[in-house]
Write an enzyme that holds these catalytic residues in place. Structure first.
Site, PDB file in Angstrom:
ATOM      1  N   SER A   1       1.166  -0.793  -0.058  1.00  0.00           N
ATOM      2  CA  SER A   1       0.220  -0.337   0.065  1.00  0.00           C
ATOM      3  C   SER A   1       0.963   1.441   0.383  1.00  0.00           C
ATOM      4  CB  SER A   1      -1.089  -0.314   1.449  1.00  0.00           C
ATOM      5  OG  SER A   1      -1.625   1.029   1.663  1.00  0.00           O
ATOM      6  N   ARG A   2       0.100   2.187  -0.266  1.00  0.00           N
ATOM      7  CA  ARG A   2       1.051   3.399  -0.048  1.00  0.00           C
ATOM      8  C   ARG A   2       1.492   4.130   0.843  1.00  0.00           C
ATOM      9  NH1 ARG A   2      -2.385   7.728  -2.741  1.00  0.00           N
ATOM     10  NH2 ARG A   2      -4.122   6.093  -1.749  1.00  0.00           N
TER      11      ARG A   2
ATOM     12  N   HIS B   1      -1.266   1.970 -13.786  1.00  0.00           N
ATOM     13  CA  HIS B   1      -1.616   0.496 -13.762  1.00  0.00           C
ATOM     14  C   HIS B   1      -0.575   0.587 -14.195  1.00  0.00           C
ATOM     15  CE1 HIS B   1      -6.398  -0.538 -13.596  1.00  0.00           C
ATOM     16  NE2 HIS B   1      -5.788   0.186 -12.479  1.00  0.00           N
TER      17      HIS B   1
ATOM     18  N   LYS C   1      -8.849  -3.226 -15.161  1.00  0.00           N
ATOM     19  CA  LYS C   1      -9.336  -3.040 -16.360  1.00  0.00           C
ATOM     20  C   LYS C   1      -9.615  -1.557 -15.727  1.00  0.00           C
ATOM     21  CE  LYS C   1     -12.862  -2.241 -15.406  1.00  0.00           C
ATOM     22  NZ  LYS C   1     -13.542  -1.137 -14.399  1.00  0.00           N
TER      23      LYS C   1
ATOM     24  N   ASP D   1     -14.366   3.221 -17.409  1.00  0.00           N
ATOM     25  CA  ASP D   1     -14.695   1.986 -15.671  1.00  0.00           C
ATOM     26  C   ASP D   1     -15.793   1.672 -15.966  1.00  0.00           C
ATOM     27  OD1 ASP D   1     -13.579   2.752 -13.263  1.00  0.00           O
ATOM     28  OD2 ASP D   1     -15.807   2.114 -12.521  1.00  0.00           O
TER      29      ASP D   1
HETATM   30  N1  LIG Z   1     -13.339  -6.186 -11.716  1.00  0.00           N
HETATM   31  C1  LIG Z   1     -13.907  -5.137 -11.206  1.00  0.00           C
HETATM   32  O1  LIG Z   1     -15.307  -5.502 -10.565  1.00  0.00           O
HETATM   33  C2  LIG Z   1     -13.707  -3.853 -10.481  1.00  0.00           C
HETATM   34  C3  LIG Z   1     -14.278  -2.926  -9.921  1.00  0.00           C
HETATM   35  C4  LIG Z   1     -13.952  -1.944  -9.274  1.00  0.00           C
HETATM   36  C5  LIG Z   1     -12.840  -1.421  -9.957  1.00  0.00           C
HETATM   37  N2  LIG Z   1     -12.460  -1.536 -10.815  1.00  0.00           N
HETATM   38  C6  LIG Z   1     -11.234  -1.345 -11.015  1.00  0.00           C
HETATM   39  O2  LIG Z   1      -9.652  -1.141 -10.008  1.00  0.00           O
HETATM   40  C7  LIG Z   1      -9.671  -0.084 -10.156  1.00  0.00           C
HETATM   41  C8  LIG Z   1      -9.628   0.447  -8.461  1.00  0.00           C
HETATM   42  O3  LIG Z   1     -10.946   0.647  -8.219  1.00  0.00           O
HETATM   43  P1  LIG Z   1     -11.528   0.851  -6.751  1.00  0.00           P
HETATM   44  O4  LIG Z   1     -12.993   0.239  -6.704  1.00  0.00           O
HETATM   45  O5  LIG Z   1     -11.179  -0.372  -6.154  1.00  0.00           O
HETATM   46  O6  LIG Z   1     -10.736   2.296  -6.274  1.00  0.00           O
HETATM   47  P2  LIG Z   1     -10.253   2.243  -5.044  1.00  0.00           P
HETATM   48  O7  LIG Z   1     -11.442   1.668  -3.897  1.00  0.00           O
HETATM   49  O8  LIG Z   1     -10.679   4.183  -4.522  1.00  0.00           O
HETATM   50  O9  LIG Z   1      -8.997   1.980  -4.379  1.00  0.00           O
HETATM   51  C9  LIG Z   1      -7.830   1.741  -5.405  1.00  0.00           C
HETATM   52  C10 LIG Z   1      -6.901   2.137  -4.426  1.00  0.00           C
HETATM   53  O10 LIG Z   1      -5.819   2.278  -5.127  1.00  0.00           O
HETATM   54  C11 LIG Z   1      -4.474   2.736  -4.674  1.00  0.00           C
HETATM   55  N3  LIG Z   1      -3.487   4.204  -5.154  1.00  0.00           N
HETATM   56  C12 LIG Z   1      -2.924   4.104  -5.389  1.00  0.00           C
HETATM   57  N4  LIG Z   1      -2.360   5.811  -6.303  1.00  0.00           N
HETATM   58  C13 LIG Z   1      -3.820   6.331  -5.386  1.00  0.00           C
HETATM   59  C14 LIG Z   1      -4.145   7.847  -6.081  1.00  0.00           C
HETATM   60  N5  LIG Z   1      -2.763   8.392  -6.157  1.00  0.00           N
HETATM   61  N6  LIG Z   1      -5.213   8.133  -5.408  1.00  0.00           N
HETATM   62  C15 LIG Z   1      -6.089   7.136  -4.750  1.00  0.00           C
HETATM   63  N7  LIG Z   1      -5.838   6.082  -4.938  1.00  0.00           N
HETATM   64  C16 LIG Z   1      -4.799   5.579  -5.179  1.00  0.00           C
HETATM   65  C17 LIG Z   1      -5.127   2.763  -3.050  1.00  0.00           C
HETATM   66  O11 LIG Z   1      -4.532   1.885  -2.349  1.00  0.00           O
HETATM   67  P3  LIG Z   1      -3.381   2.244  -0.996  1.00  0.00           P
HETATM   68  O12 LIG Z   1      -3.811   3.114  -0.329  1.00  0.00           O
HETATM   69  O13 LIG Z   1      -3.229   1.099  -0.294  1.00  0.00           O
HETATM   70  O14 LIG Z   1      -1.979   2.338  -1.509  1.00  0.00           O
HETATM   71  C18 LIG Z   1      -6.226   2.541  -3.156  1.00  0.00           C
HETATM   72  O15 LIG Z   1      -7.072   2.114  -1.719  1.00  0.00           O
HETATM   73  C19 LIG Z   1      -9.361   0.708 -11.114  1.00  0.00           C
HETATM   74  O16 LIG Z   1      -8.744   0.414 -12.441  1.00  0.00           O
HETATM   75  C20 LIG Z   1     -11.030   0.120 -11.454  1.00  0.00           C
HETATM   76  O17 LIG Z   1     -11.700   0.399 -12.860  1.00  0.00           O
HETATM   77  C21 LIG Z   1     -12.885  -3.318 -11.161  1.00  0.00           C
END
Ligand SMILES: NC(=O)c1ccc[n+]([C@@H]2O[C@H](COP(=O)([O-])OP(=O)(O)OC[C@H]3O[C@@H](n4cnc5c(N)ncnc54)[C@H](OP(=O)(O)O)[C@@H]3O)[C@@H](O)[C@H]2O)c1
Length: 329
Positions: free
Chosen positions: A35-36, A78, A96, A176
């Site tokens: 994580s960050r 990514h 994705k 998204d």
């Molecule tokens: N396959 C699916 O069903 C599905 C569903 C939702 C999203 N997604 C994809 O997954 C990715 C993440 O989505 P999510 O909904 O999980 O997002 P999220 O809840 O906001 O989590 C993203 C994580 O990325 C890290 N991060 C790194 N740089 C960041 C920044 N500058 N600002 C904020 N967070 C940052 C953080 O983790 P740390 O603080 O631990 O570093 C954060 O908790 C996206 O690309 C989205 O398209 C896929």
């Protein structure tokens, strides 16, 4: 049984769901999380029982304690993380859209081939058992030649996650949500000969709604996605002999409807977990077979679909701060 060791990058929403589902696979072990922040890595590790924790993504890549990295950061992050892992010879399953644009994805696919290191886009819909049965049915010719595709993906929430509205985090409906109708249409009809796109873009330059028409010789597809209305969130392919319809939240369905002269038939396929372990199992099968590309996640198709999303963004004027990032030679 040889365990495959997973490392999780980022501790947000989807990383949690994916990691939970890895428990469905007896031959998978989550050995590390990064994580960050250490507090967040520790919190995530406690919930999922993970031994090694890092407060830096790069440290996890260099740790040599994982065979494959799952990347669950927002989309603009990514590319650099995936590239660093592939350069270090660590396999990658990345959420994705795998990158912001096709140029970056092409670079990762080239690097994967050059280094002999597996790289895949985590487009989990492709390995969903109902979706796989659906496409087998379609290819059997049960509805005749596919002539029209309709696919939408969208919802309204009074409080959208910040990530969906911030340009620096790749916000917007198309990347998204629209990537699902785009992938579905590509799986049904392949690459279109022409496409047109229109969008409603807010004052920050983020698309709240994007609609596209993809035209093929003898077929047509209508795709839409958005964050301002409760869309039906369904998908269908139709031909002269009938339709195959996927219901609400169709990208991870529990059934589909085959409508032909015989009437409506409800087709179900048994499933387990949330549905993310199917993509993980595909990656593990591919790793054991020594592949750099998973049969279910072909690099060319990932890149073609991003090319189409790039073209949609060109037509609608949507750009991102990370669009010009390029780390290749
Ligand atoms: N396959 C699916 O069903 C599905 C569903 C939702 C999203 N997604 C994809 O997954 C990715 C993440 O989505 P999510 O909904 O999980 O997002 P999220 O809840 O906001 O989590 C993203 C994580 O990325 C890290 N991060 C790194 N740089 C960041 C920044 N500058 N600002 C904020 N967070 C940052 C953080 O983790 P740390 O603080 O631990 O570093 C954060 O908790 C996206 O690309 C989205 O398209 C896929």
């Amino acid at each position: 049984m040889d365990l495959i060791r997973w490392g999780i990058v980022a501790t947000g929403n989807i990383s949690g769901s994916f990691t939970r589902d890895l428990a469905e696979l007896p031959d998978a072990e989550v050995t590390a999380v990064a994580s960050r922040s250490m507090a967040s890595a520790d919190r995530f590790a406690e919930v999922h029982g993970i031994a090694q924790r890092f407060d830096d993504y790069r440290a996890l890549i260099d740790s040599k304690v994982v065979d494959v990295l799952y990347i669950g950061t927002p989309h603009p992050q990514h590319y650099a993380v995936a590239r660093a892992a592939l350069e270090a010879g660590v396999a990658v399953l990345c959420e994705k859209p795998v990158t912001l644009n096709a140029r970056q994805a092409r670079d990762l696919a080239d690097l994967s081939r050059a280094n002999g290191t597996l790289f895949a886009e985590a487009m989990w819909m492709r390995t969903d058992p109902v979706i796989q049965a659906y496409f087998e049915d379609l290819r059997s010719g049960v509805i005749g030649a596919p002539k029209q595709v309709l696919a939408d993906f969208g919802f309204f929430k009074p409080e959208l996650p910040e990530r969906l509205l911030r340009p620096d985090l790749g916000g917007g409906a198309l990347l998204d949500l629209g990537i699902y109708p785009a992938t579905f249409t590509y799986m049904a009809l392949g690459k279109p000969e022409a496409m047109t796109a229109m969008a409603e873009v807010n004052e920050d330059g983020v698309d709240l709604v994007t609609s596209m028409i993809w035209r093929y010789p003898g077929a047509m597809a209508s795709l839409t996605c958005g964050m301002t209305a409760q869309l039906p969130w369904i998908a269908a392919v139709s031909g002269p002999e009938g339709s195959l319809m996927l219901p609400h939240r169709w990208h991870h369905p529990d059934h589909y409807i085959r409508r032909t002269a015989k009437g409506d038939e409800r087709i179900t396929v048994p499933k387990s977990g949330l549905g993310y372990h199917y993509e993980a199992a595909e990656v593990m099968r591919s790793l054991r077979a020594g592949l750099t590309e998973c049969p279910a996640f072909p690099h060319d198709e990932t890149i073609d679909i991003l090319d189409l999303l790039d073209e949609a963004r060109r037509q609608t004027g949507v750009t991102y701060p990370g669009d010009d990032e390029f780390l290749g030679g």
